[in-house]
Write an enzyme that holds these catalytic residues in place. Structure first.
Site, short mmCIF file in Angstrom:
data_model
loop_
_atom_site.label_atom_id
_atom_site.label_comp_id
_atom_site.label_asym_id
_atom_site.label_seq_id
_atom_site.Cartn_x
_atom_site.Cartn_y
_atom_site.Cartn_z
N THR A 129 60.04 -7.85 31.76
CA THR A 129 60.37 -9.26 31.59
C THR A 129 61.87 -9.47 31.67
OG1 THR A 129 58.45 -9.42 30.15
CG2 THR A 129 59.98 -11.24 30.11
N GLU B 185 54.59 21.89 5.37
CA GLU B 185 55.60 21.50 6.36
C GLU B 185 56.39 22.71 6.85
OE1 GLU B 185 55.22 18.77 7.59
OE2 GLU B 185 54.09 17.74 6.03
N GLY C 168 54.67 -0.98 34.39
CA GLY C 168 55.29 -0.01 33.50
C GLY C 168 54.85 -0.21 32.07
N PRO C 169 55.09 0.77 31.24
CA PRO C 169 54.69 0.68 29.84
C PRO C 169 55.39 -0.49 29.15
CG PRO C 169 55.63 2.85 30.33
CD PRO C 169 55.77 2.03 31.56
N PRO C 170 54.84 -0.94 28.04
CA PRO C 170 55.45 -2.06 27.32
C PRO C 170 56.87 -1.73 26.87
CG PRO C 170 53.37 -1.39 26.29
CD PRO C 170 53.63 -0.44 27.37
N GLY C 171 57.72 -2.73 26.88
CA GLY C 171 59.06 -2.57 26.34
C GLY C 171 60.04 -1.87 27.25
N THR C 172 59.67 -1.65 28.52
CA THR C 172 60.59 -0.95 29.40
C THR C 172 61.53 -1.91 30.11
OG1 THR C 172 58.78 -0.93 30.96
CG2 THR C 172 59.27 1.12 29.84
N GLY C 173 61.34 -3.20 29.91
CA GLY C 173 62.30 -4.14 30.45
C GLY C 173 61.82 -4.91 31.67
P1 ADP Z 1 58.42 -5.54 28.86
O1 ADP Z 1 58.58 -4.45 29.87
O2 ADP Z 1 57.31 -5.23 27.91
O3 ADP Z 1 58.35 -6.88 29.47
P2 ADP Z 1 60.86 -6.56 27.82
O4 ADP Z 1 61.53 -6.81 29.09
O5 ADP Z 1 60.27 -7.75 27.16
O6 ADP Z 1 59.74 -5.46 27.97
O7 ADP Z 1 61.87 -5.84 26.84
C1 ADP Z 1 61.98 -6.18 25.49
C2 ADP Z 1 63.40 -6.01 25.01
O8 ADP Z 1 63.78 -4.65 25.03
C3 ADP Z 1 64.40 -6.69 25.90
O9 ADP Z 1 64.59 -8.01 25.50
C4 ADP Z 1 65.65 -5.85 25.74
O10 ADP Z 1 66.36 -6.25 24.58
C5 ADP Z 1 65.12 -4.47 25.48
N1 ADP Z 1 65.09 -3.69 26.72
C6 ADP Z 1 63.99 -3.19 27.31
N2 ADP Z 1 64.30 -2.51 28.41
C7 ADP Z 1 65.64 -2.57 28.54
C8 ADP Z 1 66.57 -2.05 29.50
N3 ADP Z 1 66.18 -1.33 30.54
N4 ADP Z 1 67.88 -2.32 29.32
C9 ADP Z 1 68.29 -3.04 28.27
N5 ADP Z 1 67.47 -3.55 27.35
C10 ADP Z 1 66.15 -3.34 27.46
ZN ZN Z 2 50.69 18.76 8.97
MG MG Z 3 57.02 -8.36 29.13
#
Ligand code: ADP
Ligand code: ZN
Ligand code: MG
Length: 620
Positions: A205, A420, A198-203
């Protein structure tokens, strides 16, 4: 005052003085006292019998003089000073020689001894250090995958929100480990590897850590980059070691984060071909084959670049489960927001559902960041609760960058305002266009003078289906700024302020022609899925798959699309010059217009041919 003769305390109370200052002061003080006698003074005083005795120091090359009147002073002399000796003898002044050589010699000895000790110590330290390094290199087998004991991880499933399917599938994986009999009884094979994609930051880890917290089995975790660190040949042995340790603890989970760091397609050979990484990957593949079915070890891995993974990793029997962790939808975003709002004081007026709908395309990490920025802003404003205005400040900062001070230059400001307003007006006029969220003239750091922000349609975002009509509408809106400049200031006066818009337009046009078949070149994909070229697999093949003539026709189509969109934009703005003027005046006055109010104004104008700006202002 009469007591000027008594040893008066220093008249300047100066408790803290730098050494230098002190030195200057004391020498200044001395200059008023009788100066120390010079060498010739000393000889004269010797002759005239004023000197009581002399003490000569062998090392220090000075003589201490005691006068008959009790004064004492020191005078520098030559070493082995014959003249002084003779004069003293002549005047019959007692002369003692103080032999301080012994002290000096002792001091020298001690100093030398210290030096030797220091050197020896340093040497020993160096030897120890290099021994440690060697140890680390040799005994690499003992890499340290972090073993999380059951219950030591604080993250729970309830901390992960908005990705329900992924969560469910992973929960199932945990059941495999907890009660394998249930599955083996009916002949089911338990998966060996589960890949979170999945894309980065989706949770991803976060989800893995939640598993560690919930599974009730040992959990080994390691980032893939840790396999390949400093020493060649270490990666493979680390993998071996990790699996050996894990097998001893079965049932258990091994988690490898960012597995693309080792799992990239092999055989690329560009940039020297990282042998080390390949060996590590080979070892990983071997280990995955090596553990028998149902041995109670499940390998969990996460990546956001599944496209670069080696195909051998992906075949059944290795990572045979793939769990997609997608960007959350509106409901999901609301849940994630409420998870992160648990620990933060929100004002009652804040409606998280509304904020969820204002943040399409945000990942879980973005949402967490939004709440955090809002909390920071709240603290900075000395409020006790996070309210809507802090949240919108935070959103602005995240999406547009830091706020800069408002523009003063009114000619420039008017031009930006027309630009704008051009974008904004077209969002209301073009069917299928994204809705306007807000248009503002408050500048942002990085040279953005103002912006019109649209909100992507939730349906389009969730379905991932993009129609030709939608893309055409986006082109028109994107060129609205340039079109407004042309309509108002004339084609010769347009500015480079539209360069960002033009870049986006070119990209959309090119994708429409080369990937989606949205042009009269027919349903042909001339280019594969965009993304950046993955060095090592696509680099050698980045030659286009079409002839030069086709290339020319693609370029022509791209230009036609862009020109058509610009023409449409100009055609829509030209008859609405009056409306644009009114909106610009209002925008300059108010700096920000919200989407709803803006749409209301445009609707009134379209219905009656006129806007009543004054009336609208009251309603705003
Ligand atoms: P990645 O998918 O890149 O591994 P992470 O799991 O590291 O992303 O997510 C980074 C932070 O974003 C987490 O520590 C959490 O605080 C927040 N986060 C991301 N996804 C979720 C989710 N589904 N529910 C709650 N918090 C989330
Ligand atoms: Zn413009
Ligand atoms: Mg990660």
């Amino acid at each position: 005052m009469s007591d000027s003769l008594s040893p008066a305390p220093d008249p300047v109370p100066a408790p803290v003085q730098s050494g230098l200052f002190k030195a200057i002061q004391s020498s200044a003080g001395k200059s008023s006292a009788p100066a120390a006698p010079s060498y010739s003074d000393l000889l004269r005083d010797l002759r005239s019998g004023k000197v009581k005795d002399l003490e000569l120091s062998l090392r220090q090359r000075e003589v201490r003089v005691r006068f008959e009147d009790g004064r004492q002073t020191q005078v520098p002399v030559f070493s082995n000073d014959q003249l002084l000796l003779r004069s003293a003898e002549k005047a019959k002044v007692p002369l003692t020689v103080r032999d301080d050589r012994q002290d000096g010699a002792m001091a020298g000895l001690v100093a030398n001894g210290l030096l030797v000790l220091l050197l020896l110590g340093g040497l020993a330290l160096l030897i120890r250090r290099s021994a440690q390094v060697a140890n680390r290199a040799m005994g690499f087998g003992s890499s340290k995958p972090r073993l999380q004991a059951e219950g030591s991880v604080a993250v729970r499933f309830e901390d992960v929100a908005g990705i329900a399917e992924a969560k469910e599938e992973l929960t199932e994986v945990v059941t495999f480990l907890r009660s394998p009999e249930q599955f083996t009884a009916v002949g089911a094979k338990i998966p060996k590897g589960v890949l979170l994609v999945g894309p980065p930051g989706t949770g991803k880890t976060l989800l893995a850590r939640a598993i560690a917290g919930e599974a009730g089995v040992p959990f080994f975790s390691m980032a893939a980059s840790e396999f390949v660190e400093m020493f060649v040949g270490v990666g493979a042995s680390r993998v071996r070691d990790l699996f050996r340790k894990a097998k001893a603890k079965a049932p258990c989970i091994i988690f490898i984060d960012e597995i693309d760091a080792v799992g990239r397609q092999r055989g690329a050979g560009i940039g020297g071909g990282n042998d080390e990484r390949e060996q590590t990957l080979n070892q990983l593949l071997t280990e995955m084959d090596g553990f028998e079915e149902n041995s109670g070890v499940i390998l969990l891995a996460a990546t956001n670049r599944p496209d670069v993974l080696d195909s051998a990793l992906m075949r059944p029997g290795r990572f045979d489960r793939r769990i997609t962790v997608d960007l959350p939808d509106r409901r999901g975003r609301e849940e994630i927001l409420s998870v992160h709002a648990r620990t933060r004081p929100l004002a009652e007026s804040v409606c998280l559902a509304e904020w969820a709908s204002r943040t399409p395309g945000f990942s879980g990490a973005d949402l967490a960041n939004l709440l955090n920025e809002a909390a920071i802003l709240t603290a900075r404003r000395h409020q006790s609760k996070i309210d809507d205005s802090c949240l919108s400040g935070a959103l602005e900062r995240i999406t547009m960058g830091l706020a800069a001070s408002p523009l003063q230059d009114s000619a420039k400001k008017r031009l930006i305002a027309y630009h704008e307003i051009g974008h904004s007006l077209l969002t209301s006029l073009v069917p299928h266009a994204d809705k306007l969220d807000k248009v503002t003239l408050l500048p942002r750091a990085g040279g953005v003078g103002g912006f019109a922000r649209t909100m992507p349609d939730e349906d389009i975002l969730d379905s991932g289906l993009i129609s030709k009509a939608y893309l055409l509408a986006r082109l028109v809106v994107a060129l609205g700024g340039r079109a407004a400049e042309m309509v108002v200031f004339g084609p010769g006066e347009v500015t480079q302020g539209a360069s960002g818009d033009l870049e986006m337009v070119s990209r959309i046009c090119r994708e429409m022609v080369t990937r989606y078949g949205f042009s009269n070149l027919g349903p042909v994909a001339f280019e594969a899925d965009g993304g950046e070229v993955f060095l090592g697999r696509d680099w050698l093949r980045s030659e286009p798959h079409y002839s030069r003539q086709t290339g020319n026709r693609i370029d022509q189509q791209v230009r036609d699309l862009a020109n058509g969109a610009l023409d449409r934009a100009v055609a829509m703005l030209l008859p609405r010059r009056e409306l644009m003027d009114q909106l610009v005046t209002l925008l300059i006055e108010q700096e920000t217009l919200e989407g709803d109010a803006f749409r209301a104004l445009v609707a009134t104008y379209e219905a009656t041919g006129k806007t009543n700006v004054q009336a609208a202002q009251v309603g705003l």
